[in-house]
Structure formats: C-alpha cells, structure tokens
Design a protein around this motif. Structure first.
Motif, short mmCIF file in Angstrom:
data_model
loop_
_atom_site.label_atom_id
_atom_site.label_comp_id
_atom_site.label_asym_id
_atom_site.label_seq_id
_atom_site.Cartn_x
_atom_site.Cartn_y
_atom_site.Cartn_z
N GLU A 108 0.83 -1.21 0.00
CA GLU A 108 0.00 0.00 0.00
C GLU A 108 0.86 1.26 0.00
OE1 GLU A 108 -3.27 -0.07 2.93
OE2 GLU A 108 -2.95 -2.22 2.99
N PHE B 89 3.77 1.53 -1.53
CA PHE B 89 4.14 1.71 -2.94
C PHE B 89 2.99 2.33 -3.69
CE2 PHE B 89 7.06 -2.30 -2.84
CZ PHE B 89 7.97 -1.60 -2.08
N ALA B 90 1.78 1.83 -3.43
CA ALA B 90 0.61 2.32 -4.15
C ALA B 90 0.42 3.81 -3.89
CB ALA B 90 -0.63 1.54 -3.74
N LEU B 91 0.62 4.24 -2.64
CA LEU B 91 0.51 5.67 -2.34
C LEU B 91 1.49 6.47 -3.18
CD1 LEU B 91 0.18 6.08 1.52
CD2 LEU B 91 -1.44 6.81 -0.21
N LYS B 92 2.74 6.01 -3.16
CA LYS B 92 3.78 6.72 -3.91
C LYS B 92 3.41 6.83 -5.38
CE LYS B 92 8.22 5.78 -1.67
NZ LYS B 92 9.53 5.21 -1.98
N THR B 93 2.97 5.71 -5.96
CA THR B 93 2.71 5.74 -7.39
C THR B 93 1.36 6.38 -7.71
OG1 THR B 93 1.94 3.46 -7.29
CG2 THR B 93 4.20 3.82 -7.96
N LEU B 94 0.59 6.74 -6.69
CA LEU B 94 -0.58 7.59 -6.95
C LEU B 94 -0.19 9.06 -6.79
CD1 LEU B 94 -3.43 5.67 -5.07
CD2 LEU B 94 -3.28 6.07 -7.52
N GLY B 95 1.11 9.30 -6.62
CA GLY B 95 1.57 10.68 -6.47
C GLY B 95 1.23 11.27 -5.11
N ILE B 96 1.08 10.39 -4.10
CA ILE B 96 0.75 10.86 -2.75
C ILE B 96 1.93 10.58 -1.85
CG2 ILE B 96 -0.83 10.59 -0.80
CD1 ILE B 96 -2.84 9.41 -2.88
N SER B 97 2.41 11.59 -1.15
CA SER B 97 3.55 11.35 -0.29
C SER B 97 3.09 10.59 0.97
CB SER B 97 4.20 12.68 0.08
OG SER B 97 4.60 12.68 1.42
N ILE C 245 9.84 3.27 -7.57
CA ILE C 245 9.79 2.83 -6.17
C ILE C 245 11.19 2.62 -5.64
CG2 ILE C 245 9.18 0.85 -4.75
CD1 ILE C 245 6.52 0.84 -6.15
N TYR D 55 8.07 14.31 -9.10
CA TYR D 55 7.71 12.89 -9.19
C TYR D 55 6.22 12.68 -8.92
CZ TYR D 55 7.41 7.96 -7.89
OH TYR D 55 7.03 6.65 -7.80
N ASN D 56 5.70 13.33 -7.87
CA ASN D 56 4.28 13.18 -7.55
C ASN D 56 3.41 13.67 -8.70
OD1 ASN D 56 4.84 12.05 -5.12
ND2 ASN D 56 4.43 13.87 -3.91
N MET E 268 3.47 11.15 -11.47
CA MET E 268 2.73 9.92 -11.17
C MET E 268 1.22 10.10 -11.30
SD MET E 268 5.12 7.90 -11.03
CE MET E 268 4.17 6.40 -10.89
N THR E 269 0.72 11.32 -11.27
CA THR E 269 -0.72 11.50 -11.47
C THR E 269 -1.11 11.19 -12.92
OG1 THR E 269 -0.49 13.84 -12.02
CG2 THR E 269 -0.89 13.29 -9.71
N TYR F 145 -1.07 -3.49 -8.80
CA TYR F 145 -0.13 -4.37 -8.10
C TYR F 145 -0.62 -5.80 -8.11
CZ TYR F 145 2.14 -0.13 -6.73
OH TYR F 145 2.80 1.05 -6.78
N ALA G 244 -3.13 -4.08 -3.62
CA ALA G 244 -2.60 -2.97 -2.80
C ALA G 244 -3.66 -1.93 -2.49
CB ALA G 244 -1.38 -2.32 -3.46
N PHE H 265 -6.11 0.26 -0.05
CA PHE H 265 -5.95 0.75 1.31
C PHE H 265 -7.00 0.08 2.19
CE2 PHE H 265 -4.60 4.31 -1.48
CZ PHE H 265 -3.25 4.03 -1.36
N HIS I 228 -5.90 15.02 -6.02
CA HIS I 228 -5.22 15.65 -7.16
C HIS I 228 -6.12 16.50 -8.04
CE1 HIS I 228 -1.52 13.67 -6.28
NE2 HIS I 228 -2.01 12.48 -6.45
N ARG J 26 -8.88 2.00 -9.37
CA ARG J 26 -8.17 3.11 -8.73
C ARG J 26 -7.06 3.64 -9.64
NH1 ARG J 26 -5.16 1.71 -3.31
NH2 ARG J 26 -3.76 0.76 -4.81
#
Ligand SMILES: Nc1ncnc2c1ncn2[C@@H]1O[C@H](COP(=O)(O)OP(=O)(O)OP(=O)(O)O)[C@@H](O)[C@H]1O
Ligand SMILES: [Mg+2]
Lengths: 266, 258
Positions: free
Chosen positions: A133, A135-143, B55, B78-79, B82-83, B89, B93, B95, B111, B155
C-alpha cells in the motif's frame, strides 16, 4: 559490473552507512515539509482525523484517568510515610500536586499513548508496507509522509495535552483521597492548599511537555513502521521497537525539559 | 507532447544492496503500444517494474516516462508525474482502512478540484468498468483476490492516466475474467489511447493484446529478445525464447505422450 553495487567498495559502504544514519533526519524533514503542504492543499481527511482522535483520545481516557488516580494515591501514600516522621502532613498537597503536574500527568499519558497509539501506528504502517500500500501511495503521487503521518501527528497533538489535563485532575484527586482518608486532612483544607501552592505556569509547562511527547511518540511509531521489514514478523518487531524507542525518547526528553524548566525557575 | 515514446530505459542496471538482478537493459515503449515484459519466475520482472515506476532507484542508468526524466530526488515533480501514470499491483494494494469506493476516490480527492458529486460519478463509472459496480461500499478485506485486483485497476485509472503498468493482472482470475480484462485493456487503448506496460505469464494474453515484448532470461540476467511475440515464437534464434513462447504447446504434448 559488480563495481556499481553500493556494497562492493568502501565508498559505497560509507555512503550506505551514512544513508542509514541520516534516514531518521530525512524522515523528520519530509514530515516537516508535508505539514504545511497538507493544510494548504486541504488534503487532510476529516475521517482520518476523527479516527485517530478517537484512538488516541476518547478510547484512552478511561485508562488514563484510572492509572493517574492510582499514581496520585501511590505518591500520597509514599509521601505520607515520610512526612509523618516530621509531622508536616499538609505538605503532602505540595508533593502530590507538583509531582503530578510536572511529571506524572504527562508521563502516564505518554505511557498509555505509546502502548495504544505508538505501537498501532507502527503496526498499521508496517502492514501497509507488506501489502504494497505504501508503494501504491507513492505511485498515486501521494507522499506517504503527508498522507499517513500528518493526520496522526495532528490528532496526537490535540489528544495528548487534553488527556494530560484529565490526568492531572485525576492524579490530584487520587492524592486528595489518600490525604483526606488516610492522613485525616480536612477536605476543605486540602483543596484550599492545592489552589494556593500550584500555579498556572507549572500546569502549562506540564501540558507543554506532553505536546513534545506526542510528537516524539508519533514520529517514533511511524518511523518504526516505515522501517519495518516487509513481513508479518517485521510488523511485530516494528511495533515492539516503536514502544521501546518511544519510551526511551520520552524519558530523555523529560530529563532535558526538566533541566530547562529548572533553569527558568520551575 | 510530440515525443514518440511513452517510456525509455537506457543502460539500466538494477538490484538490491549486494546483488545485481538485471543489467544492461535498453528498451523503449512507443505511445499507444501494449508492451509485455516476460521471463521466467524470479528473473526480475517485478523488480524491473518497481524501478520503472520509481519505487526503487536504479543502480545505474536512466528512465524517462512520458517524456520526463524520472528524478526521485525531486519529490513534487515525481508526484506530479505519477498523477499521469497508473499502476496496478500483484495483490491489488488497496488501502485496507477505506472502502472500495473511497480507494478509487482518493486520487481524485487529492489531485483534482472536482466536487464530491463529480467524484462519486467518476468512481461509479470506473467501478462499473471493472465489473464491481455493486461493491463500492465493501471493505477490501471483504473482496476476493481477483476482485481486489480489479478494484486496484479502477483506482489506477481514476485519473485517466496516459501510461498504465500492470504486474500480472490476470494471475488468480478465472479464464473468463482474464479474457474480460484483456478486452478492457484493448478498449482503453482504443478509446483513451493509453500506453500499457504489462508483466504477465499468460500466453493467451500475450498473443491477444501485446504489440511487442521483451523477454528476460534469468540465467543471463538481461533481455534476450525483443519484438512481436508472434514472430519471436517461431523466428527467434534463441532456444529459451522459442520454448518460453511455445510453453502451452509443450505442455499439451507432455500431457499427450506422458
Ligand atoms: N525487496 C527485495 N529485496 C531483495 N531482493 C529482492 C527483493 N525483491 C525481489 N528480490 C530478488 O530479485 C529477484 C527477482 O525477483 P522478482 O520479484 O522481480 O521476480 P519476478 O520476475 O517478478 O518473479 P515472479 O514471476 O515469480 O513474480 C529474485 O531473486 C528476488 O529474490
Ligand atoms: Mg513478480
């Protein structure tokens, strides 16, 4: 080709060691950067805030009241045994009052917060790591720092000082119960002296201590979660480590703050 | 936005701490292409994917996505990048503390400036697309493995990305669901022009949807073939590649004679 591996030469190894030594600093930096951002961009989710306020605050209130009252009683009994020797019973009020406001109120809250919130934070983030999860946050552009740490930090910064106010009251009442029943001090006299000797600043500084503790416990819990190895055992170790590190940091911070306060005359 | 490639990898060396997993990777993915990453189990496909999406940092080499160099030290760039990119995954993955609908809504909330009503509308569209219209209020823990994967896909496409990464999307799906996923990928390409990078073991999928593939050999730790899988299957000079792409045929003959 092997020369590009970070562990293959001494420069690489030094870099690696330096990286692991600076990791906590970088983490704290990332959280510090995230804090104003998340408020500006209104990305703070109310739902998260309510959940963590409940976890750190309302759910801990009962046990905080109970152990603080008990601690107040224990302090009073220990004090009474000594004060009886010199026949100055009424000073039990000062002893319990100052000890609770300055130390035991904030510390009792810190212990409960560590056990309840700090370890939960580490386990939560560690589990999210196992499930990819993070990783998923990161790749959704969320820190991950802003999304996962900031709501916890804000909730703890609200909940712990408030709990400390309750802990202070419970501790003093616990002490009073002993003073009144065991030492035969009249209730009126006990309360009057309490309000005479205790000043606002002592109370405020104690509550301030607990704000510092809340930051330490949250950061230690979250950091141990992020650092946890990505398996079930890793999550368990992360949670345990969070408790140990938090308690250590809280005691060290307590010593430093007590010293600083004493220079200021408190 | 004139560049021809959605992804370029140059001289990549990847690994973890004390071990190189893959070396000397050079490949690029054209815009609008469906690109497969194939190889035997443990050869480093997921490793490659995780490096491509930032990653982990590569030991050496350069990656660019949608014309932008991947720079992990600039977090806000980077953020932002990534949008425009979607990732699914192996295990979904999702939440765990949010419902399926909240999972899909999260990137939209964080976003975009869309109103809650608009977001709810997009969420139900995306969930319908992956056949989970009735499961918005379920928690991820209440879904099956395949459903979790599909929710993860919903998602990943919430922000209508230009580039989509999949790690074994059809593993654990029944043949019909896997085929449905294939046609969903194809229709997304047709309608939205997305570029897709997909790690998969399913030969059916490979032949059905990919335009081009790279094949990684665990023994060589690098790419041993690149091109149209239908051509490589018969024309490759590499025995490993031919065997890999004809696995199904081999299995069948073993059953027949064994
Ligand atoms: N986080 C990690 N730390 C260290 N080594 C890792 C890590 N993840 C994977 N590896 C190693 O990298 C190699 C490649 O693993 P990877 O998961 O990329 O394989 P894969 O091609 O995706 O396999 P599969 O098809 O079974 O999913 C393996 O030898 C594995 O041991
Ligand atoms: Mg894999």
């Amino acid at each position: 080709m092997d020369e590009i591996l970070p562990s293959s030469n001494w420069i690489g190894r030094i870099k690696k060691t330096a990286a692991s030594a600076t990791a906590p600093v970088i983490f704290i930096g990332a959280v510090a950067v995230a804090l104003p951002q998340i408020i500006k961009k209104r990305t703070l989710r109310l739902k998260d805030l309510v959940y963590y306020l409940d976890l750190c605050g309302t759910k801990s209130l009962g046990v905080v009241l109970l152990i603080s009252a008990l601690m107040g009683m224990v302090l009073a009994i220990q004090g009474a045994l000594q004060l009886k020797k010199v026949g100055t019973d009424i000073f039990i009020v000062d002893l319990v009052g100052f000890a609770v406001l300055k130390e035991f109120g904030p510390l009792m809250v810190a212990i409960i917060a560590t056990g309840r919130a700090g370890s939960a934070f580490a386990a939560e983030i560690g589990t999210m790591k196992v499930n990819e999860e993070i990783f998923a946050l990161k790749t959704l552009g969320i820190s991950p720092e802003s999304f996962l740490v900031v709501p916890k930090l804000i909730s703890m910064l609200i909940a712990m000082p408030l709990l400390t106010v309750f802990a202070d009251a419970a501790g003093i009442l616990g002490g009073a119960a002993v003073g009144i029943t065991y030492m035969d001090i009249p209730p009126g006299a006990y309360m009057e002296r309490t309000f005479d000797v205790l000043d606002e600043m002592t109370f405020v500084l104690g509550v301030l201590k607990s704000s510092v503790f809340s930051i330490l416990i949250t950061l230690a819990g979250c950091y141990c979660g992020f650092k946890a190895a990505g398996d079930a055992q890793g999550v368990g170790r992360g949670a345990t480590q969070a408790v140990v590190v938090s308690i250590f940091l809280v005691i060290v911070a307590d010593a430093i703050l007590t010293l600083l306060y004493s220079f200021a005359g408190y | 936005m004139e560049q021809e490639f959605a992804l370029e990898a140059e001289d990549l060396h990847l690994g973890y701490n004390d071990r190189i997993v893959l070396h000397d990777l050079n490949f690029s993915v054209k815009k609008g292409e469906i690109f497969g990453i194939l190889g035997n189990s443990g050869c480093g496909k997921s490793t490659l994917l995780k490096h491509l999406i930032g990653i982990f940092p590569p030991l050496k080499g350069k990656i660019s996505l949608l014309g932008e160099m991947l720079d992990l030290s600039d977090k806000s760039a980077y953020n932002r990048l990534m949008t425009r990119i979607g990732v699914t995954y192996q295990g979904g993955a999702l939440f765990g503390s949010m419902t399926v609908a909240e999972n899909v809504a999260l990137p939209l909330e964080l976003h975009t400036d869309k109103s809650p009503d608009e977001i709810a509308k997009i969420v139900s569209e995306k969930l319908a697309l992956v056949d989970l219209a009735d499961f918005g209020n379920f928690m991820p823990g209440e879904l099956s493995g395949g459903m979790r994967k599909r929710a993860g896909l919903a998602r990943a496409i919430a922000l209508d990305p230009q580039l989509l990464f999949f790690d074994e999307p059809s593993a654990g799906l029944d043949p019909l669901a896997a085929a449905a996923l294939d046609s969903l990928i194809l229709s997304m390409r047709r309608q939205l022009g997305v570029t897709v990078v997909i790690v998969t073991h399913e030969l059916d999928s490979i032949y059905a949807i990919t335009d081009r593939v790279i094949i990684i050999d665990k023994a060589e730790k690098t790419i041993v073939a690149e091109g149209d899988p239908r051509k490589l299957r018969c024309e490759s000079e590499n025995l490993f590649v031919r065997n890999f792409l004809n696995r199904n045929g081999m299995k069948r003959s073993v059953e027949h004679y064994g």
